[in-house]
Design a protein around this motif. Sequence first.
Motif, PDB file in Angstrom:
ATOM      1  N   ARG A 198       0.811  -1.186   0.253  1.00 48.29           N
ATOM      2  CA  ARG A 198       0.037  -0.158  -0.083  1.00 48.29           C
ATOM      3  C   ARG A 198       0.610   1.306   0.048  1.00 48.29           C
ATOM      4  NH1 ARG A 198      -2.571   0.855   4.598  1.00 48.29           N
ATOM      5  NH2 ARG A 198      -4.249   1.791   3.922  1.00 48.29           N
ATOM      6  N   VAL A 199       0.549   2.331  -0.651  1.00 44.17           N
ATOM      7  CA  VAL A 199       1.133   3.456  -1.000  1.00 44.17           C
ATOM      8  C   VAL A 199       0.243   4.650  -0.723  1.00 44.17           C
ATOM      9  CG1 VAL A 199       3.396   2.759  -2.235  1.00 44.17           C
ATOM     10  CG2 VAL A 199       1.336   3.254  -3.406  1.00 44.17           C
ATOM     11  N   GLU A 200       0.836   5.819  -0.454  1.00 46.91           N
ATOM     12  CA  GLU A 200      -0.322   6.953  -0.470  1.00 46.91           C
ATOM     13  C   GLU A 200      -0.403   7.567  -1.849  1.00 46.91           C
ATOM     14  OE1 GLU A 200      -1.181  11.005   2.130  1.00 46.91           O
ATOM     15  OE2 GLU A 200       0.698   9.686   2.394  1.00 46.91           O
ATOM     16  N   ASP A 201      -1.885   7.789  -2.333  1.00 44.51           N
ATOM     17  CA  ASP A 201      -2.274   8.041  -3.578  1.00 44.51           C
ATOM     18  C   ASP A 201      -1.755   9.625  -3.568  1.00 44.51           C
ATOM     19  OD1 ASP A 201      -3.281   8.251  -5.996  1.00 44.51           O
ATOM     20  OD2 ASP A 201      -5.409   8.712  -5.574  1.00 44.51           O
ATOM     21  N   GLN A 202      -1.477  10.090  -4.993  1.00 43.92           N
ATOM     22  CA  GLN A 202      -0.884  11.233  -5.470  1.00 43.92           C
ATOM     23  C   GLN A 202       0.447  11.574  -4.653  1.00 43.92           C
ATOM     24  OE1 GLN A 202      -2.583  13.100  -7.718  1.00 43.92           O
ATOM     25  NE2 GLN A 202      -3.812  11.315  -7.831  1.00 43.92           N
ATOM     26  N   LYS A 203       1.198  10.736  -4.074  1.00 44.59           N
ATOM     27  CA  LYS A 203       2.384  11.050  -3.859  1.00 44.59           C
ATOM     28  C   LYS A 203       3.496  10.832  -4.445  1.00 44.59           C
ATOM     29  CE  LYS A 203       1.618  12.629   0.651  1.00 44.59           C
ATOM     30  NZ  LYS A 203       2.062  13.941   1.323  1.00 44.59           N
ATOM     31  N   ARG A 204       4.788  11.207  -4.236  1.00 45.08           N
ATOM     32  CA  ARG A 204       5.860  11.085  -5.110  1.00 45.08           C
ATOM     33  C   ARG A 204       6.657  10.136  -4.157  1.00 45.08           C
ATOM     34  NH1 ARG A 204      10.305  14.707  -6.532  1.00 45.08           N
ATOM     35  NH2 ARG A 204       9.268  16.080  -5.145  1.00 45.08           N
ATOM     36  N   TYR A 205       7.556   9.083  -4.721  1.00 43.79           N
ATOM     37  CA  TYR A 205       8.272   8.248  -3.885  1.00 43.79           C
ATOM     38  C   TYR A 205       9.630   7.980  -4.717  1.00 43.79           C
ATOM     39  CZ  TYR A 205       4.625   6.903  -0.645  1.00 43.79           C
ATOM     40  OH  TYR A 205       3.487   6.849   0.021  1.00 43.79           O
ATOM     41  N   LYS A 206      10.485   8.071  -4.027  1.00 48.16           N
ATOM     42  CA  LYS A 206      11.899   7.146  -4.521  1.00 48.16           C
ATOM     43  C   LYS A 206      11.945   5.926  -4.375  1.00 48.16           C
ATOM     44  CE  LYS A 206      15.922   8.165  -2.403  1.00 48.16           C
ATOM     45  NZ  LYS A 206      17.214   8.903  -1.728  1.00 48.16           N
ATOM     46  N   VAL A 246      15.756  -0.672  -5.650  1.00 51.16           N
ATOM     47  CA  VAL A 246      15.491  -2.086  -6.078  1.00 51.16           C
ATOM     48  C   VAL A 246      17.007  -2.519  -5.721  1.00 51.16           C
ATOM     49  CG1 VAL A 246      14.402  -4.074  -7.158  1.00 51.16           C
ATOM     50  CG2 VAL A 246      13.554  -1.639  -7.233  1.00 51.16           C
ATOM     51  N   LYS A 247      17.091  -3.677  -4.724  1.00 50.73           N
ATOM     52  CA  LYS A 247      18.315  -4.226  -4.711  1.00 50.73           C
ATOM     53  C   LYS A 247      18.409  -5.775  -4.510  1.00 50.73           C
ATOM     54  CE  LYS A 247      20.835  -2.190  -1.320  1.00 50.73           C
ATOM     55  NZ  LYS A 247      21.117  -1.964   0.207  1.00 50.73           N
ATOM     56  N   ALA A 248      19.242  -6.363  -5.077  1.00 52.23           N
ATOM     57  CA  ALA A 248      19.242  -7.912  -5.145  1.00 52.23           C
ATOM     58  C   ALA A 248      20.692  -8.234  -5.288  1.00 52.23           C
ATOM     59  CB  ALA A 248      18.303  -8.629  -6.295  1.00 52.23           C
ATOM     60  N   LYS A 249      21.238  -9.326  -4.482  1.00 50.40           N
ATOM     61  CA  LYS A 249      22.674  -9.655  -4.497  1.00 50.40           C
ATOM     62  C   LYS A 249      23.051 -10.178  -6.002  1.00 50.40           C
ATOM     63  CE  LYS A 249      25.910 -12.482  -2.391  1.00 50.40           C
ATOM     64  NZ  LYS A 249      26.075 -13.926  -1.334  1.00 50.40           N
ATOM     65  N   GLY A 250      24.136  -9.615  -6.245  1.00 46.54           N
ATOM     66  CA  GLY A 250      24.733  -9.906  -7.792  1.00 46.54           C
ATOM     67  C   GLY A 250      23.895  -9.095  -8.821  1.00 46.54           C
ATOM     68  N   TYR A 251      23.169  -8.203  -8.451  1.00 48.70           N
ATOM     69  CA  TYR A 251      22.816  -7.148  -9.488  1.00 48.70           C
ATOM     70  C   TYR A 251      22.947  -5.662  -9.312  1.00 48.70           C
ATOM     71  CZ  TYR A 251      20.058 -11.238 -11.275  1.00 48.70           C
ATOM     72  OH  TYR A 251      19.810 -12.679 -11.663  1.00 48.70           O
ATOM     73  N   ILE A 252      22.784  -5.127 -10.432  1.00 44.98           N
ATOM     74  CA  ILE A 252      22.931  -3.531 -10.503  1.00 44.98           C
ATOM     75  C   ILE A 252      21.695  -2.875  -9.754  1.00 44.98           C
ATOM     76  CG2 ILE A 252      23.349  -1.425 -11.878  1.00 44.98           C
ATOM     77  CD1 ILE A 252      24.750  -3.245 -13.948  1.00 44.98           C
ATOM     78  N   GLU A 253      21.781  -1.989  -8.882  1.00 43.65           N
ATOM     79  CA  GLU A 253      21.036  -1.553  -8.008  1.00 43.65           C
ATOM     80  C   GLU A 253      20.055  -0.636  -8.971  1.00 43.65           C
ATOM     81  OE1 GLU A 253      21.022   1.818  -4.893  1.00 43.65           O
ATOM     82  OE2 GLU A 253      21.603  -0.190  -4.208  1.00 43.65           O
ATOM     83  N   ILE A 254      18.663  -0.773  -8.917  1.00 42.94           N
ATOM     84  CA  ILE A 254      17.823   0.251  -9.527  1.00 42.94           C
ATOM     85  C   ILE A 254      17.260   1.386  -8.787  1.00 42.94           C
ATOM     86  CG2 ILE A 254      15.512   0.407 -10.572  1.00 42.94           C
ATOM     87  CD1 ILE A 254      16.027  -2.238 -11.659  1.00 42.94           C
ATOM     88  N   LEU A 255      17.537   2.578  -9.280  1.00 43.75           N
ATOM     89  CA  LEU A 255      16.925   3.803  -8.417  1.00 43.75           C
ATOM     90  C   LEU A 255      16.046   4.410  -9.363  1.00 43.75           C
ATOM     91  CD1 LEU A 255      17.263   5.578  -5.654  1.00 43.75           C
ATOM     92  CD2 LEU A 255      18.928   6.448  -6.782  1.00 43.75           C
ATOM     93  N   GLU A 256      14.711   4.689  -9.003  1.00 47.37           N
ATOM     94  CA  GLU A 256      13.814   5.513  -9.670  1.00 47.37           C
ATOM     95  C   GLU A 256      12.957   6.267  -8.768  1.00 47.37           C
ATOM     96  OE1 GLU A 256      11.293   3.136 -12.291  1.00 47.37           O
ATOM     97  OE2 GLU A 256      13.021   2.032 -13.207  1.00 47.37           O
ATOM     98  N   GLU A 257      12.222   7.249  -9.381  1.00 50.55           N
ATOM     99  CA  GLU A 257      11.225   8.144  -8.871  1.00 50.55           C
ATOM    100  C   GLU A 257       9.768   7.682  -9.617  1.00 50.55           C
ATOM    101  OE1 GLU A 257      11.618  12.359  -8.527  1.00 50.55           O
ATOM    102  OE2 GLU A 257      13.530  12.247  -7.866  1.00 50.55           O
ATOM    103  N   ILE A 258       8.767   7.531  -8.621  1.00 53.02           N
ATOM    104  CA  ILE A 258       7.353   7.264  -9.367  1.00 53.02           C
ATOM    105  C   ILE A 258       6.232   8.373  -8.637  1.00 53.02           C
ATOM    106  CG2 ILE A 258       7.962   5.031 -10.012  1.00 53.02           C
ATOM    107  CD1 ILE A 258       6.500   4.181  -7.351  1.00 53.02           C
ATOM    108  N   VAL A 259       5.405   8.514  -9.514  1.00 52.25           N
ATOM    109  CA  VAL A 259       4.374   9.282  -8.891  1.00 52.25           C
ATOM    110  C   VAL A 259       3.043   8.430  -8.559  1.00 52.25           C
ATOM    111  CG1 VAL A 259       2.825  11.242  -9.111  1.00 52.25           C
ATOM    112  CG2 VAL A 259       5.192  11.388  -9.784  1.00 52.25           C
ATOM    113  N   ILE A 260       2.326   8.375  -7.449  1.00 53.09           N
ATOM    114  CA  ILE A 260       1.390   7.596  -7.340  1.00 53.09           C
ATOM    115  C   ILE A 260      -0.105   8.211  -7.901  1.00 53.09           C
ATOM    116  CG2 ILE A 260       0.286   5.927  -5.489  1.00 53.09           C
ATOM    117  CD1 ILE A 260       2.961   5.155  -6.064  1.00 53.09           C
ATOM    118  N   HIS A 261      -0.833   7.242  -8.720  1.00 47.54           N
ATOM    119  CA  HIS A 261      -2.004   7.658  -9.092  1.00 47.54           C
ATOM    120  C   HIS A 261      -3.079   6.401  -9.239  1.00 47.54           C
ATOM    121  CE1 HIS A 261      -1.160   6.942 -13.293  1.00 47.54           C
ATOM    122  NE2 HIS A 261       0.115   7.692 -12.779  1.00 47.54           N
TER     123      HIS A 261
END
Length: 227
Positions: free
Chosen positions: A72-80, A83-98
């Motif tokens: 669950r996330v709050e609607d109309q909010k922006r999140y950083k 995503v991390k997993a051993k042996g993989y390149i880390e993913i960093l993104e921004e998303i806006v919830i709607h």
Amino acid sequence: MLKLFLISVLFYLCILQSQAQPNANWIVLEGKVSNKNLGTPLSATIILESLPYGADNRVFQSDANSGEFSFRVEDQKRYKVKVKAKGYIEILEEIVIHSDLQPLHFEMIPNGGGTLLSLNINFDQAKANILEDSYHELDKLVKMLNDYPGMEIQLEGHTDFRGSANANLRLSERRVQSVKKYLIEEGISSKRIKTKAFGGSEPISRENTEEAKLMNRRVQARILKTE
């Protein structure tokens, strides 16, 4: 005095909680984490931090078998999102919830260091002949090796632990050799492919079920280096 102080703190936190985001609208965010090249699901840690001040910080885990997640996330909010997993390149993104946000799909790229990839490869019963329905999976592995010309892998063969240990070891060796042969015929240099047979010495499950036996019979690819 200490008891009175703790009671006062608890009372204050309860007041804050009751006042926090009284009109917040929460929605369910769904998605999946997978290996970018093979499409196989990954168990990954997903870290959320609300922007701009990081008032909402949470940590979730994607399912190891399906790679899927739901929280669950709050609607109309922006999140950083990290995503991390051993042996993989880390993913960093921004998303806006709607409310119309489609399920997220995080595709992770291996960075070597012993990354172990599960391959969905089927063989004839008690034999090393690769079934035709596995070719698509092997072709994805070929593509990954072509995409990363410096990548070297180790094919690791496993069987169920029941039966003769020596026979299981020989069967797992023949199976990884069959997979190696397929990759070589598709143009991958043999110098980039090592093999290792384990027989039934490293079962995933010791349950006496068909599902457990299928899980134990597997070929995996360990990434030794990417460059």
